[in-house]
Design a protein around this motif. Structure first.
Motif, PDB file in Angstrom:
ATOM      1  N   GLY A 114      -3.998  49.221 -11.303  1.00  0.00           N
ATOM      2  CA  GLY A 114      -4.956  48.465 -10.815  1.00  0.00           C
ATOM      3  C   GLY A 114      -5.926  48.138 -11.703  1.00  0.00           C
ATOM      4  O   GLY A 114      -5.734  48.081 -12.873  1.00  0.00           O
ATOM      5  N   LYS A 115      -7.081  47.555 -10.981  1.00  0.00           N
ATOM      6  CA  LYS A 115      -8.179  47.218 -11.864  1.00  0.00           C
ATOM      7  C   LYS A 115      -8.998  48.454 -12.595  1.00  0.00           C
ATOM      8  O   LYS A 115      -9.348  48.330 -13.710  1.00  0.00           O
ATOM      9  N   GLU A 116      -8.912  49.663 -12.090  1.00  0.00           N
ATOM     10  CA  GLU A 116      -9.508  50.906 -12.647  1.00  0.00           C
ATOM     11  C   GLU A 116      -8.712  51.843 -13.002  1.00  0.00           C
ATOM     12  O   GLU A 116      -9.043  53.047 -13.701  1.00  0.00           O
ATOM     13  N   ALA A 117      -7.509  51.995 -12.335  1.00  0.00           N
ATOM     14  CA  ALA A 117      -6.477  53.247 -12.621  1.00  0.00           C
ATOM     15  C   ALA A 117      -5.046  52.768 -12.666  1.00  0.00           C
ATOM     16  O   ALA A 117      -4.689  51.649 -12.183  1.00  0.00           O
ATOM     17  N   ASN A 118      -4.295  53.401 -13.336  1.00  0.00           N
ATOM     18  CA  ASN A 118      -2.886  53.389 -13.477  1.00  0.00           C
ATOM     19  C   ASN A 118      -2.164  54.600 -12.403  1.00  0.00           C
ATOM     20  O   ASN A 118      -2.834  55.861 -12.566  1.00  0.00           O
ATOM     21  N   VAL A 119      -1.227  54.390 -11.769  1.00  0.00           N
ATOM     22  CA  VAL A 119      -0.615  55.585 -10.845  1.00  0.00           C
ATOM     23  C   VAL A 119       0.894  55.596 -11.653  1.00  0.00           C
ATOM     24  O   VAL A 119       1.441  54.464 -11.715  1.00  0.00           O
ATOM     25  N   PHE A 120       1.200  56.736 -11.992  1.00  0.00           N
ATOM     26  CA  PHE A 120       2.491  56.846 -12.231  1.00  0.00           C
ATOM     27  C   PHE A 120       3.323  58.117 -11.583  1.00  0.00           C
ATOM     28  O   PHE A 120       2.727  58.840 -10.830  1.00  0.00           O
ATOM     29  N   LEU A 121       4.612  57.864 -11.385  1.00  0.00           N
ATOM     30  CA  LEU A 121       5.240  59.125 -10.893  1.00  0.00           C
ATOM     31  C   LEU A 121       5.258  59.978 -11.975  1.00  0.00           C
ATOM     32  O   LEU A 121       5.550  59.739 -12.789  1.00  0.00           O
ATOM     33  N   GLY A 122       5.179  61.391 -11.428  1.00  0.00           N
ATOM     34  CA  GLY A 122       5.066  62.300 -12.332  1.00  0.00           C
ATOM     35  C   GLY A 122       6.150  63.501 -11.750  1.00  0.00           C
ATOM     36  O   GLY A 122       6.593  63.574 -10.698  1.00  0.00           O
ATOM     37  N   GLU A 123       6.463  64.437 -12.606  1.00  0.00           N
ATOM     38  CA  GLU A 123       7.215  65.567 -12.224  1.00  0.00           C
ATOM     39  C   GLU A 123       6.371  66.814 -12.248  1.00  0.00           C
ATOM     40  O   GLU A 123       5.994  67.250 -13.228  1.00  0.00           O
ATOM     41  N   GLY A 124       6.238  67.410 -11.150  1.00  0.00           N
ATOM     42  CA  GLY A 124       5.184  68.700 -10.950  1.00  0.00           C
ATOM     43  C   GLY A 124       5.975  69.773 -10.995  1.00  0.00           C
ATOM     44  O   GLY A 124       7.464  69.721 -11.112  1.00  0.00           O
ATOM     45  N   ALA A 133       2.280  62.036  -7.697  1.00  0.00           N
ATOM     46  CA  ALA A 133       1.676  60.920  -8.065  1.00  0.00           C
ATOM     47  C   ALA A 133       0.532  61.250  -9.131  1.00  0.00           C
ATOM     48  O   ALA A 133      -0.026  61.961  -8.772  1.00  0.00           O
ATOM     49  N   VAL A 134       0.355  60.462 -10.209  1.00  0.00           N
ATOM     50  CA  VAL A 134      -0.500  60.692 -11.255  1.00  0.00           C
ATOM     51  C   VAL A 134      -1.209  59.597 -11.417  1.00  0.00           C
ATOM     52  O   VAL A 134      -0.798  58.549 -11.836  1.00  0.00           O
ATOM     53  N   LYS A 135      -2.594  59.558 -10.900  1.00  0.00           N
ATOM     54  CA  LYS A 135      -3.565  58.577 -10.910  1.00  0.00           C
ATOM     55  C   LYS A 135      -4.494  58.841 -12.168  1.00  0.00           C
ATOM     56  O   LYS A 135      -5.197  59.850 -12.389  1.00  0.00           O
ATOM     57  N   ILE A 136      -4.417  57.911 -13.141  1.00  0.00           N
ATOM     58  CA  ILE A 136      -5.223  57.858 -14.391  1.00  0.00           C
ATOM     59  C   ILE A 136      -6.029  56.841 -14.442  1.00  0.00           C
ATOM     60  O   ILE A 136      -5.933  55.530 -14.685  1.00  0.00           O
ATOM     61  N   VAL A 159      -3.293  62.472   4.395  1.00  0.00           N
ATOM     62  CA  VAL A 159      -3.586  61.808   2.893  1.00  0.00           C
ATOM     63  C   VAL A 159      -2.390  62.461   1.922  1.00  0.00           C
ATOM     64  O   VAL A 159      -1.892  63.474   2.457  1.00  0.00           O
ATOM     65  N   PRO A 160      -2.408  61.952   0.866  1.00  0.00           N
ATOM     66  CA  PRO A 160      -1.721  62.792  -0.247  1.00  0.00           C
ATOM     67  C   PRO A 160      -2.348  64.036  -0.515  1.00  0.00           C
ATOM     68  O   PRO A 160      -3.579  63.863  -0.648  1.00  0.00           O
ATOM     69  N   GLU A 161      -1.752  65.090  -0.458  1.00  0.00           N
ATOM     70  CA  GLU A 161      -2.171  66.484  -0.623  1.00  0.00           C
ATOM     71  C   GLU A 161      -2.701  66.471  -2.105  1.00  0.00           C
ATOM     72  O   GLU A 161      -1.789  66.205  -3.120  1.00  0.00           O
ATOM     73  N   PRO A 162      -3.781  66.879  -2.152  1.00  0.00           N
ATOM     74  CA  PRO A 162      -4.331  66.872  -3.786  1.00  0.00           C
ATOM     75  C   PRO A 162      -3.928  68.089  -4.333  1.00  0.00           C
ATOM     76  O   PRO A 162      -3.634  69.132  -3.826  1.00  0.00           O
ATOM     77  N   VAL A 163      -3.361  67.659  -5.791  1.00  0.00           N
ATOM     78  CA  VAL A 163      -2.786  69.023  -6.389  1.00  0.00           C
ATOM     79  C   VAL A 163      -3.728  69.565  -7.443  1.00  0.00           C
ATOM     80  O   VAL A 163      -4.062  70.765  -7.558  1.00  0.00           O
ATOM     81  N   HIS A 164      -4.422  68.559  -8.141  1.00  0.00           N
ATOM     82  CA  HIS A 164      -5.363  69.069  -9.424  1.00  0.00           C
ATOM     83  C   HIS A 164      -5.842  67.842  -9.896  1.00  0.00           C
ATOM     84  O   HIS A 164      -5.433  66.829  -9.917  1.00  0.00           O
ATOM     85  N   ALA A 165      -7.370  67.837 -10.128  1.00  0.00           N
ATOM     86  CA  ALA A 165      -8.023  66.846 -10.873  1.00  0.00           C
ATOM     87  C   ALA A 165      -8.324  67.402 -12.320  1.00  0.00           C
ATOM     88  O   ALA A 165      -9.075  68.547 -12.265  1.00  0.00           O
ATOM     89  N   GLU A 166      -8.376  66.659 -13.150  1.00  0.00           N
ATOM     90  CA  GLU A 166      -8.598  67.015 -14.747  1.00  0.00           C
ATOM     91  C   GLU A 166      -9.274  66.069 -15.423  1.00  0.00           C
ATOM     92  O   GLU A 166      -8.603  64.821 -15.542  1.00  0.00           O
ATOM     93  N   ARG A 167     -10.584  65.950 -15.670  1.00  0.00           N
ATOM     94  CA  ARG A 167     -11.036  64.776 -16.307  1.00  0.00           C
ATOM     95  C   ARG A 167     -11.055  63.453 -15.599  1.00  0.00           C
ATOM     96  O   ARG A 167     -11.303  63.434 -14.429  1.00  0.00           O
ATOM     97  N   ASN A 168     -10.054  62.509 -16.389  1.00  0.00           N
ATOM     98  CA  ASN A 168      -9.987  61.204 -15.353  1.00  0.00           C
ATOM     99  C   ASN A 168      -8.521  61.206 -14.826  1.00  0.00           C
ATOM    100  O   ASN A 168      -8.058  60.105 -14.609  1.00  0.00           O
ATOM    101  N   VAL A 169      -7.777  62.201 -14.759  1.00  0.00           N
ATOM    102  CA  VAL A 169      -6.455  62.322 -14.240  1.00  0.00           C
ATOM    103  C   VAL A 169      -6.499  63.020 -12.895  1.00  0.00           C
ATOM    104  O   VAL A 169      -6.879  64.308 -12.695  1.00  0.00           O
ATOM    105  N   LEU A 170      -5.988  62.492 -11.754  1.00  0.00           N
ATOM    106  CA  LEU A 170      -5.785  63.223 -10.519  1.00  0.00           C
ATOM    107  C   LEU A 170      -4.450  63.298 -10.154  1.00  0.00           C
ATOM    108  O   LEU A 170      -3.473  62.062 -10.305  1.00  0.00           O
ATOM    109  N   GLU A 227       0.425  64.550  -4.163  1.00  0.00           N
ATOM    110  CA  GLU A 227       1.478  64.701  -3.592  1.00  0.00           C
ATOM    111  C   GLU A 227       1.840  63.012  -3.618  1.00  0.00           C
ATOM    112  O   GLU A 227       1.287  62.214  -3.514  1.00  0.00           O
ATOM    113  N   PHE A 228       3.299  63.084  -4.174  1.00  0.00           N
ATOM    114  CA  PHE A 228       3.902  61.604  -4.228  1.00  0.00           C
ATOM    115  C   PHE A 228       4.371  61.095  -2.860  1.00  0.00           C
ATOM    116  O   PHE A 228       5.189  61.954  -2.216  1.00  0.00           O
ATOM    117  N   LEU A 229       4.155  60.097  -2.082  1.00  0.00           N
ATOM    118  CA  LEU A 229       4.359  59.711  -1.021  1.00  0.00           C
ATOM    119  C   LEU A 229       5.287  58.725  -1.115  1.00  0.00           C
ATOM    120  O   LEU A 229       5.351  57.429  -1.656  1.00  0.00           O
TER     121      LEU A 229
END
Ligand code: ADP
Ligand code: MN
Length: 258
Positions: free
Chosen positions: A58-68, A74-77, A130-141, A144-146
């Motif tokens: 996106g304009k401000e963030a990238n979203v990746f698939l992650g293994e939790g 979902a990993v939004k950076i 909404v996607p269930e939030p897992v954790h936010a660390e600095r610029n990384v959110l 839940e992966f939908l």
């Protein structure tokens, strides 16, 4: 209509292990050093085991698939170097929860990420899907992966709806806007067919992208709420839904005042 971009179905082989220097090197073009450090941090915390294919740029963030810990996430950076982030100040300044935010871009991005995590929690507590939030660390959110088998569910704009499905989704979306307003004291602020994911099997709508959501104390909360409702009405007009934004807003306000 263009379908949602396909995700690499297999999470990349590389793992982020402590003391393993090669792990994320391959993704250097996407991740700056600071972000790599954050990914190691959440890896060491056991929250994220691996990062996989790109879901969205996106304009401000990238979203990746992650293994939790318990499967896909979902990993939004948010990109630190993003130039469009000035607009964030409009949302954060005036929000009493962020009175202490310094104007430095980085701090705003970190606060923004934390705010999105908090907004998702508040929305969920109010009964909004909404996607269930897992954790936010600095610029990384992390959330839940939908999707299923590594493939993200489509956005509302890309789903073919029959009139009955359209009406059901519309009603649920308006109910969610109302729950946010009445119970969570929140306005989404960027609601449209681009920020609603649909589970194609159940036709259940899911609100995403809540970084810019504001509390009702925000001076523009009412303006944002009207814009959200108007966006939804504009999209559903093609399905023969012809309600008035003012009527929907008045009925929400009435419920709120009770
Ligand atoms: P932005 O629009 O600011 O880039 P979004 O939060 O809207 O960020 O996410 C961008 C895209 O990533 C979405 O349109 C959607 O396709 C995908 N996406 C976001 N969150 C999730 C999630 N939790 N699960 C699956 N896909 C997601
Ligand atoms: Mn979005």
């Amino acid at each position: 209509a263009k379908r949602v971009q396909r995700i690499d179905t297999k999470v990349d082989k590389m793992r982020m292990r402590r003391k393993d220097t090669n792990t994320l090197k391959v993704k250097e073009n996407v991740f700056d050093d600071a972000t790599l450090k954050i990914l190691y941090t959440v890896s060491n915390k056991g929250i994220l085991n691996a990062i996989g294919g790109s879901i969205s740029t996106g304009k401000e963030a990238n979203v990746f698939l992650g293994e939790g810990k318990d499967g896909d996430i979902a990993v939004k950076i948010y990109r630190i170097s993003s130039s469009t982030f000035r607009s964030m100040e409009e949302y954060i300044l005036g929000d009493p929860r962020f009175r202490n935010v310094r104007h430095a871009k980085k701090d705003i991005i970190f606060a923004w990420t934390k705010k999105e995590h908090r907004n998702l929690t508040r929305a969920k507590e109010a009964g909004v899907r909404v996607p269930e939030p897992v954790h936010a660390e600095r610029n990384v959110l992390m959330m839940e992966f939908l999707g299923e088998e590594g493939k993200a569910y489509p956005l509302l704009k890309d789903v073919n709806l029959d009139p009955e499905d359209a009406k059901l989704i519309f009603d649920t979306v308006i109910r969610y806007v109302e729950l946010l307003y009445v119970k969570a004291n929140l306005v989404h602020g960027d609601l449209s067919e681009y920020n609603i994911i649909v589970n194609p099997r159940t036709m259940e709508p899911i609100f995403i992208d809540m970084g810019q959501s504001v509390t009702l104390e925000h001076p523009k909360a009412r303006e944002f709420l009207m814009r959200d409702i108007e966006n939804i009405l504009r999209f559903f007009k093609r399905y023969g839904i012809k309600e008035q934004a003012e009527d929907i807003y008045s009925s929400m306000k009435e419920i709120k005042q009770k």
